[in-house]
Scaffold this motif. Sequence first.
Motif, PDB file in Angstrom:
ATOM      1  N   VAL A  22       0.731  -1.336   0.059  1.00  0.00           N
ATOM      2  CA  VAL A  22       0.060  -0.015   0.061  1.00  0.00           C
ATOM      3  C   VAL A  22       0.727   1.280   0.167  1.00  0.00           C
ATOM      4  CG1 VAL A  22      -1.686   1.198   1.444  1.00  0.00           C
ATOM      5  CG2 VAL A  22      -1.904  -1.284   0.891  1.00  0.00           C
ATOM      6  N   ALA A  23       1.987   1.316   0.905  1.00  0.00           N
ATOM      7  CA  ALA A  23       2.776   2.414   0.916  1.00  0.00           C
ATOM      8  C   ALA A  23       3.467   2.595  -0.460  1.00  0.00           C
ATOM      9  CB  ALA A  23       3.695   2.155   1.870  1.00  0.00           C
ATOM     10  N   GLU A  24       3.800   1.485  -1.219  1.00  0.00           N
ATOM     11  CA  GLU A  24       4.555   1.663  -2.459  1.00  0.00           C
ATOM     12  C   GLU A  24       3.755   2.222  -3.284  1.00  0.00           C
ATOM     13  OE1 GLU A  24       7.334   1.550  -5.425  1.00  0.00           O
ATOM     14  OE2 GLU A  24       7.748   1.185  -3.247  1.00  0.00           O
ATOM     15  N   ARG A  25       2.673   1.602  -3.544  1.00  0.00           N
ATOM     16  CA  ARG A  25       1.487   2.250  -4.258  1.00  0.00           C
ATOM     17  C   ARG A  25       1.115   3.685  -4.346  1.00  0.00           C
ATOM     18  NH1 ARG A  25      -2.744  -2.682  -4.715  1.00  0.00           N
ATOM     19  NH2 ARG A  25      -1.305  -4.404  -5.862  1.00  0.00           N
ATOM     20  N   ARG A  26       1.188   4.096  -2.578  1.00  0.00           N
ATOM     21  CA  ARG A  26       0.780   5.419  -2.751  1.00  0.00           C
ATOM     22  C   ARG A  26       1.996   6.442  -2.943  1.00  0.00           C
ATOM     23  NH1 ARG A  26       0.179   5.201   2.762  1.00  0.00           N
ATOM     24  NH2 ARG A  26      -1.893   4.610   2.721  1.00  0.00           N
ATOM     25  N   ARG A  27       3.058   5.748  -2.643  1.00  0.00           N
ATOM     26  CA  ARG A  27       4.535   6.715  -3.178  1.00  0.00           C
ATOM     27  C   ARG A  27       4.304   6.733  -4.857  1.00  0.00           C
ATOM     28  NH1 ARG A  27       7.140   3.935   0.826  1.00  0.00           N
ATOM     29  NH2 ARG A  27       7.634   2.406  -0.554  1.00  0.00           N
ATOM     30  N   ALA A  28       4.163   5.807  -5.651  1.00  0.00           N
ATOM     31  CA  ALA A  28       4.080   5.730  -7.127  1.00  0.00           C
ATOM     32  C   ALA A  28       2.913   6.869  -7.461  1.00  0.00           C
ATOM     33  CB  ALA A  28       3.767   4.400  -7.565  1.00  0.00           C
ATOM     34  N   MET A  30       1.809   9.349  -5.800  1.00  0.00           N
ATOM     35  CA  MET A  30       2.304  10.676  -5.590  1.00  0.00           C
ATOM     36  C   MET A  30       3.266  11.415  -6.487  1.00  0.00           C
ATOM     37  SD  MET A  30       2.552  10.717  -1.444  1.00  0.00           S
ATOM     38  CE  MET A  30       3.181  12.186  -1.016  1.00  0.00           C
ATOM     39  N   MET A  31       4.292  10.173  -6.913  1.00  0.00           N
ATOM     40  CA  MET A  31       5.399  10.751  -7.694  1.00  0.00           C
ATOM     41  C   MET A  31       4.755  11.086  -9.060  1.00  0.00           C
ATOM     42  SD  MET A  31       7.972  10.879  -6.338  1.00  0.00           S
ATOM     43  CE  MET A  31       9.278  10.803  -7.907  1.00  0.00           C
ATOM     44  N   GLU A  32       3.640  10.140  -9.515  1.00  0.00           N
ATOM     45  CA  GLU A  32       2.780  10.396 -10.751  1.00  0.00           C
ATOM     46  C   GLU A  32       2.218  11.874 -10.743  1.00  0.00           C
ATOM     47  OE1 GLU A  32      -0.835   8.439 -13.047  1.00  0.00           O
ATOM     48  OE2 GLU A  32       0.703   6.976 -12.421  1.00  0.00           O
ATOM     49  N   ALA A  33       1.680  12.017  -9.630  1.00  0.00           N
ATOM     50  CA  ALA A  33       0.772  13.354  -9.488  1.00  0.00           C
ATOM     51  C   ALA A  33       2.000  14.616  -9.638  1.00  0.00           C
ATOM     52  CB  ALA A  33       0.117  13.391  -8.136  1.00  0.00           C
ATOM     53  N   HIS A  34       3.072  14.192  -8.835  1.00  0.00           N
ATOM     54  CA  HIS A  34       3.951  15.390  -8.881  1.00  0.00           C
ATOM     55  C   HIS A  34       4.551  15.771 -10.291  1.00  0.00           C
ATOM     56  CE1 HIS A  34       7.189  18.041  -7.368  1.00  0.00           C
ATOM     57  NE2 HIS A  34       8.203  16.974  -7.824  1.00  0.00           N
ATOM     58  N   HIS A  35       4.796  14.584 -10.969  1.00  0.00           N
ATOM     59  CA  HIS A  35       5.333  14.619 -12.464  1.00  0.00           C
ATOM     60  C   HIS A  35       4.393  15.293 -13.294  1.00  0.00           C
ATOM     61  CE1 HIS A  35       7.246  13.676 -16.027  1.00  0.00           C
ATOM     62  NE2 HIS A  35       6.281  13.305 -16.585  1.00  0.00           N
ATOM     63  N   THR A  36       2.983  14.876 -12.914  1.00  0.00           N
ATOM     64  CA  THR A  36       1.783  15.698 -13.724  1.00  0.00           C
ATOM     65  C   THR A  36       2.053  17.184 -13.607  1.00  0.00           C
ATOM     66  OG1 THR A  36       0.667  13.572 -14.028  1.00  0.00           O
ATOM     67  CG2 THR A  36      -0.400  15.541 -14.226  1.00  0.00           C
ATOM     68  N   ASP A  37       2.101  17.495 -12.307  1.00  0.00           N
ATOM     69  CA  ASP A  37       2.032  18.953 -11.976  1.00  0.00           C
ATOM     70  C   ASP A  37       3.193  19.719 -12.582  1.00  0.00           C
ATOM     71  OD1 ASP A  37      -0.353  18.375 -10.329  1.00  0.00           O
ATOM     72  OD2 ASP A  37       0.755  18.635  -8.397  1.00  0.00           O
ATOM     73  N   LEU A  38       4.313  18.847 -12.364  1.00  0.00           N
ATOM     74  CA  LEU A  38       5.570  19.800 -13.249  1.00  0.00           C
ATOM     75  C   LEU A  38       5.338  19.799 -14.679  1.00  0.00           C
ATOM     76  CD1 LEU A  38       8.330  17.937 -11.333  1.00  0.00           C
ATOM     77  CD2 LEU A  38       7.460  20.431 -10.879  1.00  0.00           C
ATOM     78  N   THR A  39       5.016  18.948 -15.449  1.00  0.00           N
ATOM     79  CA  THR A  39       4.590  18.804 -16.793  1.00  0.00           C
ATOM     80  C   THR A  39       3.470  19.505 -17.139  1.00  0.00           C
ATOM     81  OG1 THR A  39       3.690  16.595 -16.600  1.00  0.00           O
ATOM     82  CG2 THR A  39       6.039  16.848 -17.045  1.00  0.00           C
ATOM     83  N   GLY A  40       2.436  19.828 -16.408  1.00  0.00           N
ATOM     84  CA  GLY A  40       1.348  20.462 -16.871  1.00  0.00           C
ATOM     85  C   GLY A  40       0.217  19.612 -17.229  1.00  0.00           C
ATOM     86  N   GLY A  41       0.304  18.242 -17.052  1.00  0.00           N
ATOM     87  CA  GLY A  41      -0.498  17.416 -17.814  1.00  0.00           C
ATOM     88  C   GLY A  41       0.143  16.191 -18.286  1.00  0.00           C
ATOM     89  N   SER A  42      -0.446  15.175 -18.504  1.00  0.00           N
ATOM     90  CA  SER A  42       0.223  14.070 -19.018  1.00  0.00           C
ATOM     91  C   SER A  42       0.087  13.989 -20.799  1.00  0.00           C
ATOM     92  CB  SER A  42      -0.464  12.404 -18.517  1.00  0.00           C
ATOM     93  OG  SER A  42      -1.796  12.566 -19.087  1.00  0.00           O
ATOM     94  N   SER A  43       0.903  13.774 -21.291  1.00  0.00           N
ATOM     95  CA  SER A  43       1.094  13.646 -22.725  1.00  0.00           C
ATOM     96  C   SER A  43      -0.140  12.768 -23.387  1.00  0.00           C
ATOM     97  CB  SER A  43       2.451  13.431 -23.204  1.00  0.00           C
ATOM     98  OG  SER A  43       2.963  12.314 -22.792  1.00  0.00           O
TER      99      SER A  43
END
Length: 53
Positions: A22-28, A30-43
């Motif tokens: 559960v913790a690993e999935r939560r981290r994944a 969060m990292m995906e959401a953080h990446h999406t925030d940085l790029t302004g959306g998923s391609s």
Amino acid sequence: MISNTEMIRIRRQMQRRIRDVVAERRRARMMEAHHTDLTGGSSETESPLTTTA
């Protein structure tokens, strides 16, 4: 036959593994959401707008 202490040990081990997954999935997520925030959306969801004349 499994003794009570062995059953408790197995149960605790299973709970630990579940918590780890559960913790690993939560981290994944969060990292995906953080990446999406940085790029302004998923391609994958964005499509370029084209106009035809």
